[in-house]
Design an enzyme around this catalytic site. Structure first.
Site, PDB file in Angstrom:
ATOM      1  N   HIS A  14      -0.279  33.985  35.567  1.00 20.81           N
ATOM      2  CA  HIS A  14      -0.360  33.090  36.127  1.00 20.81           C
ATOM      3  C   HIS A  14       0.835  32.489  37.031  1.00 20.81           C
ATOM      4  O   HIS A  14       0.543  30.912  37.598  1.00 20.81           O
ATOM      5  CB  HIS A  14      -0.383  31.785  35.077  1.00 20.81           C
ATOM      6  CG  HIS A  14       0.997  31.562  34.426  1.00 20.81           C
ATOM      7  ND1 HIS A  14       1.642  31.507  32.990  1.00 20.81           N
ATOM      8  CD2 HIS A  14       1.729  30.272  34.671  1.00 20.81           C
ATOM      9  CE1 HIS A  14       2.762  30.926  32.769  1.00 20.81           C
ATOM     10  NE2 HIS A  14       2.750  30.658  33.379  1.00 20.81           N
ATOM     11  N   GLY A  49       8.823  26.355  33.862  1.00 25.56           N
ATOM     12  CA  GLY A  49      10.003  26.402  34.536  1.00 25.56           C
ATOM     13  C   GLY A  49      10.330  28.556  34.313  1.00 25.56           C
ATOM     14  O   GLY A  49      10.776  28.774  34.885  1.00 25.56           O
ATOM     15  N   SER A 104       8.887  30.142  32.648  1.00 24.96           N
ATOM     16  CA  SER A 104       7.293  30.893  32.601  1.00 24.96           C
ATOM     17  C   SER A 104       7.768  32.549  33.295  1.00 24.96           C
ATOM     18  O   SER A 104       8.790  32.347  34.346  1.00 24.96           O
ATOM     19  CB  SER A 104       6.215  30.168  33.744  1.00 24.96           C
ATOM     20  OG  SER A 104       5.610  29.808  32.847  1.00 24.96           O
ATOM     21  N   GLY A 105       7.779  34.109  32.853  1.00 23.95           N
ATOM     22  CA  GLY A 105       7.448  34.968  33.356  1.00 23.95           C
ATOM     23  C   GLY A 105       8.812  36.148  32.365  1.00 23.95           C
ATOM     24  O   GLY A 105       9.091  36.919  32.888  1.00 23.95           O
TER      25      GLY A 105
END
Length: 262
Positions: free
Chosen positions: A67, A210, A212-213
């Protein structure tokens, strides 16, 4: 990490990114020793705007969340970073040669939320830049297991500002049954066996926008990828973050896509 990404499944659920750059920081964690997490990847736009985090899994490949609103013509991948803004001799900066979202990625259900980034060249490996190994066994972390997650995301709800330095927090695995209950997500969306729910039943320890990943690490093994949480609820009771679980099928897809041994 500007405006929130909202989804048709529930207006109360957000992906842990902020479009336009700003990511959210770790809630209730601490700044790590500089360059002590050599696999951590910082994805930025315009030199200082954090887009997402990620994990280096091969000298020229990064694993992150599908995403993440990446643009391979604008975003840069930074390895060896501790500070976002400061010049650091350990930093290595790359362009994105190719981005490959999982073929079954389903944004409306927040499912299959993983993506591979091929860098435009191989990283120079050293103490500050080193890949993390994918799991050789794909056990489902048991509820109560203490894990850790790191990132440059927001440290407080409604604080549209990333952490200037890398932070990390311990989170505890919460059962899917609990996470799908009315007190938590109420099956909006459904937390599947391809996801991991982790946070704190008392709140105050969480990942946030922030982050994310970034990798979820349990007993020194990468088990997941930071995916989503409840809007404006980072670190709140009943609102743990959800991570894409590295299942056998996902690990096989990653290996097949990037080729060779990890």
């Amino acid at each position: 990490m500007g405006a929130f990404f909202t989804l048709s499944t529930s207006a109360a659920v957000i992906l842990l990114v902020i479009p336009g750059g700003l990511c959210v920081e770790i809630i209730g964690g601490d700044e790590v020793k500089p360059h002590s997490r050599p696999f951590m990847t910082l994805i930025i736009r315009n030199k200082t705007e954090v887009t997402c985090g990620g994990a280096l899994i091969k000298p020229n490949w990064v694993l992150t969340a599908a995403h993440c609103p990446l643009d391979n013509s604008k975003d840069e991948v930074v390895l060896g970073a501790h500070s976002i803004k400061r010049k650091e001799k350990e930093k290595q900066v790359f362009k994105i040669a190719k981005l490959i979202r999982h073929p079954c990625y389903w944004p409306d259900r927040l499912d299959h939320d993983l993506m591979l980034l091929q860098l435009n060249r191989r990283a120079k490996l050293n103490k500050a830049v080193k890949p993390i190994r994918l799991p050789t066994s794909v056990d489902d972390p048991k509820p109560g297991t203490v894990c850790r997650v790191a990132g440059w995301g927001q440290t407080q709800n409604n604080l549209r500002k990333p952490s200037e330095t890398l932070r990390e927090v311990n989170v505890t695995i919460i059962s899917r049954e609990t996470c799908n209950s009315a007190k938590y997500y109420g099956n909006k969306p459904t937390i599947t066996d391809r996801m991991i729910c982790a946070g704190s039943e008392k709140g105050k320890r969480d990942s946030c926008r922030g982050d994310s990943g970034g990798p979820l690490i349990c007993k020194n093994v990468m088990r997941g990828i930071t995916s989503f949480g409840k809007k404006n609820k980072c670190g709140a009771i009943g609102a743990p973050a959800v991570y894409t679980r590295l299942t056998k099928e996902y690990v096989q897809w990653i290996k097949k896509t990037i080729g060779g041994d990890l």
